[in-house]
Design a protein around this motif. Structure first.
Motif, PDB file in Angstrom:
ATOM      1  N   HIS A 151       0.822  -1.201   0.000  1.00 45.65           N
ATOM      2  CA  HIS A 151       0.000   0.000   0.000  1.00 45.65           C
ATOM      3  C   HIS A 151       0.861   1.257   0.000  1.00 45.65           C
ATOM      4  O   HIS A 151       1.803   1.370   0.780  1.00 45.65           O
ATOM      5  CB  HIS A 151      -0.922  -0.015   1.222  1.00 45.65           C
ATOM      6  N   ASP A 152       0.493   2.194  -0.857  1.00 47.37           N
ATOM      7  CA  ASP A 152       1.243   3.446  -0.889  1.00 47.37           C
ATOM      8  C   ASP A 152       0.650   4.448   0.102  1.00 47.37           C
ATOM      9  O   ASP A 152      -0.327   4.158   0.801  1.00 47.37           O
ATOM     10  CB  ASP A 152       1.333   4.009  -2.307  1.00 47.37           C
ATOM     11  N   GLU A 153       1.229   5.637   0.136  1.00 48.97           N
ATOM     12  CA  GLU A 153       0.877   6.625   1.157  1.00 48.97           C
ATOM     13  C   GLU A 153      -0.492   7.244   0.942  1.00 48.97           C
ATOM     14  O   GLU A 153      -1.077   7.811   1.880  1.00 48.97           O
ATOM     15  CB  GLU A 153       1.940   7.727   1.190  1.00 48.97           C
ATOM     16  N   LYS A 154      -1.042   7.143  -0.253  1.00 47.86           N
ATOM     17  CA  LYS A 154      -2.363   7.726  -0.517  1.00 47.86           C
ATOM     18  C   LYS A 154      -3.490   6.881   0.046  1.00 47.86           C
ATOM     19  O   LYS A 154      -4.594   7.375   0.291  1.00 47.86           O
ATOM     20  CB  LYS A 154      -2.569   7.903  -2.024  1.00 47.86           C
ATOM     21  N   GLU A 155      -3.229   5.602   0.256  1.00 44.21           N
ATOM     22  CA  GLU A 155      -4.279   4.712   0.737  1.00 44.21           C
ATOM     23  C   GLU A 155      -4.570   4.959   2.216  1.00 44.21           C
ATOM     24  O   GLU A 155      -3.685   5.231   3.009  1.00 44.21           O
ATOM     25  CB  GLU A 155      -3.883   3.260   0.499  1.00 44.21           C
ATOM     26  N   ASP A 156      -5.833   4.851   2.546  1.00 39.67           N
ATOM     27  CA  ASP A 156      -6.303   5.169   3.893  1.00 39.67           C
ATOM     28  C   ASP A 156      -6.174   3.941   4.793  1.00 39.67           C
ATOM     29  O   ASP A 156      -7.137   3.219   5.027  1.00 39.67           O
ATOM     30  CB  ASP A 156      -7.758   5.644   3.813  1.00 39.67           C
ATOM     31  N   VAL A 157      -4.951   3.699   5.278  1.00 41.87           N
ATOM     32  CA  VAL A 157      -4.729   2.542   6.159  1.00 41.87           C
ATOM     33  C   VAL A 157      -5.338   2.825   7.532  1.00 41.87           C
ATOM     34  O   VAL A 157      -5.423   3.966   7.968  1.00 41.87           O
ATOM     35  CB  VAL A 157      -3.229   2.203   6.271  1.00 41.87           C
ATOM     36  N   LYS A 158      -5.750   1.758   8.223  1.00 41.33           N
ATOM     37  CA  LYS A 158      -6.515   1.918   9.457  1.00 41.33           C
ATOM     38  C   LYS A 158      -5.670   1.593  10.692  1.00 41.33           C
ATOM     39  O   LYS A 158      -4.999   0.561  10.736  1.00 41.33           O
ATOM     40  CB  LYS A 158      -7.732   0.978   9.451  1.00 41.33           C
ATOM     41  N   PRO A 159      -5.726   2.465  11.720  1.00 41.99           N
ATOM     42  CA  PRO A 159      -5.112   2.108  13.006  1.00 41.99           C
ATOM     43  C   PRO A 159      -5.902   0.970  13.650  1.00 41.99           C
ATOM     44  O   PRO A 159      -7.112   0.844  13.433  1.00 41.99           O
ATOM     45  CB  PRO A 159      -5.215   3.402  13.820  1.00 41.99           C
TER      46      PRO A 159
END
Length: 416
Positions: free
Chosen positions: A148-156
């Protein structure tokens, strides 16, 4: 010849600050900064946290200062920014603060992660520093489709992680702060005793000692658990600071800015001073930093257990289902083997190990599933960062274990 910057590191003495300090002011080799101050809550004389064998040599040098301070007190932070007499103001700020003990309460997480960073960030903006680099620990979970790149909304993941993420939103909302965010994978390397991989290395050595396979319920093990060497954490932090100082926040946002989305409880943030409104989407430069190993659970587990002469296996479907139903029982049963055998290894070492920062106890957090798969292209292309340790290898593991042995933290056992 232009003057070297002066730098201050806040927090991280129990995580990554020691390696960063060794890069900035190596006991042997050219310094990157003219003066370094490290500020954290721990004592170093006597030490109240693990320091490793080499860090005291870094501190013993001229123009290197350690200051013990309560970073929840704004006056203490403001005082830390005042340079020594005759020295230039600090131009680079490295924010490595944040609570990493996952068993702490949410109240503690807010105080030691969000509030501390806010105090430091506001003071740094007031002092008009040239770069403010925030180190973001691996507090996210990525989806199965990666990396996943930095634009993707990864979840805590956990409440502690949510406040690490909320801290980024808050810092990004400070307009005059020259902020860069460095999101890292799971750290390993010499004298790194916190987090997932040092624990896995320790436990794998126990199974090697017992001549038994090390097992996990999380088959087939394709989930990413991306690694990053501590040398690259330090190198990446420095590269980010240099990059920001050359551009300034406005241009850096245009070049590498990413929206940082809301992932908290709306009822919680309204009571905490400094939080962004949920609808806000503050922007800051964000960079992922992992190595090129594309590490997964199966790959990492196999490499580490192989190093210790054993194997990495998955529970059968039946065993797996049973384990998940009785997780508390499984945790305690596993740890009876781990802790007792580790104690035996320490006692039978030549010489015996009387004190070690390494722990063999695996709690629910340690045994839970991980999914962290980052794309590291952006930091290479935008900043031009070149990985120092691009691959997770047996040689790197050997270096880690040998240095622990040399300082008396790892058992020296006959034939091993």
């Amino acid at each position: 010849m232009s003057q070297k910057p002066s730098a201050i590191i806040f927090g991280g003495l129990n995580t990554c600050s020691r390696a960063l300090a060794a890069l900035l002011v190596p006991p042997e080799g050219e310094r990157l900064v003219s003066h370094l101050r490290i500020v954290d809550r721990f004592s170093v004389y006597p030490p109240t946290t693990y320091l490793g064998a080499e860090f005291p040599k870094v501190l013993a040098q001229p123009d290197v200062e350690y200051r013990q301070a309560n970073l929840t007190v704004p006056a203490a932070v403001a005082s830390a920014f005042d340079p020594p007499p005759g020295k230039v103001p600090y131009s680079y700020v490295f924010d490595l603060t944040g609570e990493v003990n996952h068993d702490r309460s949410e109240v503690i997480a807010i105080k030691l992660t969000f509030t501390v960073a806010r105090i430091i960030g506001l003071e740094a903006a007031r002092r008009k520093v040239n770069a403010y680099v925030r180190l973001q620990q691996p507090v996210y979970e990525t989806s199965d489709k990666g990396p996943h790149d930095e634009k993707e909304d990864v979840k805590p993941v956990r409440p502690l992680d949510v406040w690490w993420h909320e801290t980024l939103r808050m810092l990004a909302s400070i307009d005059d702060l020259p902020l860069v965010v460095l999101r890292i994978g799971f750290v390993y390397g010499p004298y790194v005793e916190f987090g997932l991989y040092p624990l896995v290395i320790t436990v794998a050595s126990i199974y090697g000692y017992m001549n038994k396979p090390m097992k996990t319920p999380w088959g087939p093990g394709k989930d990413g658990v991306n690694t990053v060497h501590i040398d690259d954490v330090a190198g990446g932090l420095w590269a980010c600071a240099e990059w920001m100082a050359s551009l300034g926040r406005q241009q850096a946002n245009l070049t590498a800015g990413e929206k940082i989305y809301f992932h908290n409880d709306k009822s919680k943030v309204k009571d905490i001073e400094g939080t962004c409104i949920p609808d806000a989407q503050p922007v800051a430069p964000v960079f992922n930093l992992v190595d090129d190993s594309e590490m997964t659970m199966a790959k990492g587990g196999s490499m580490i257990t192989e190093f210790f002469g054993t194997t990495f296996e998955f529970y059968s479907f039946f065993e797996n289902a049973l384990a998940k139903l009785k997780l508390d029982d499984v945790v305690e049963e596993i740890n009876e083997h781990h802790v007792g055998t580790w104690t035996q290894m320490l006692q039978t070492s030549n010489p015996p190990i009387v004190q070690t920062p390494l722990d063999a106890y695996m709690d629910h957090w340690a045994l839970s599933r991980r999914k962290l798969s980052y794309n590291n292209s952006k930091i290479k292309e935008v900043i031009g960062y070149k990985l120092i340790r691009p691959q997770f290898t047996h040689d790197a593991l050997r270096e880690v274990v040998d240095k622990w042995k040399a300082e008396g933290s790892w058992p020296a056992l006959e034939g091993r």
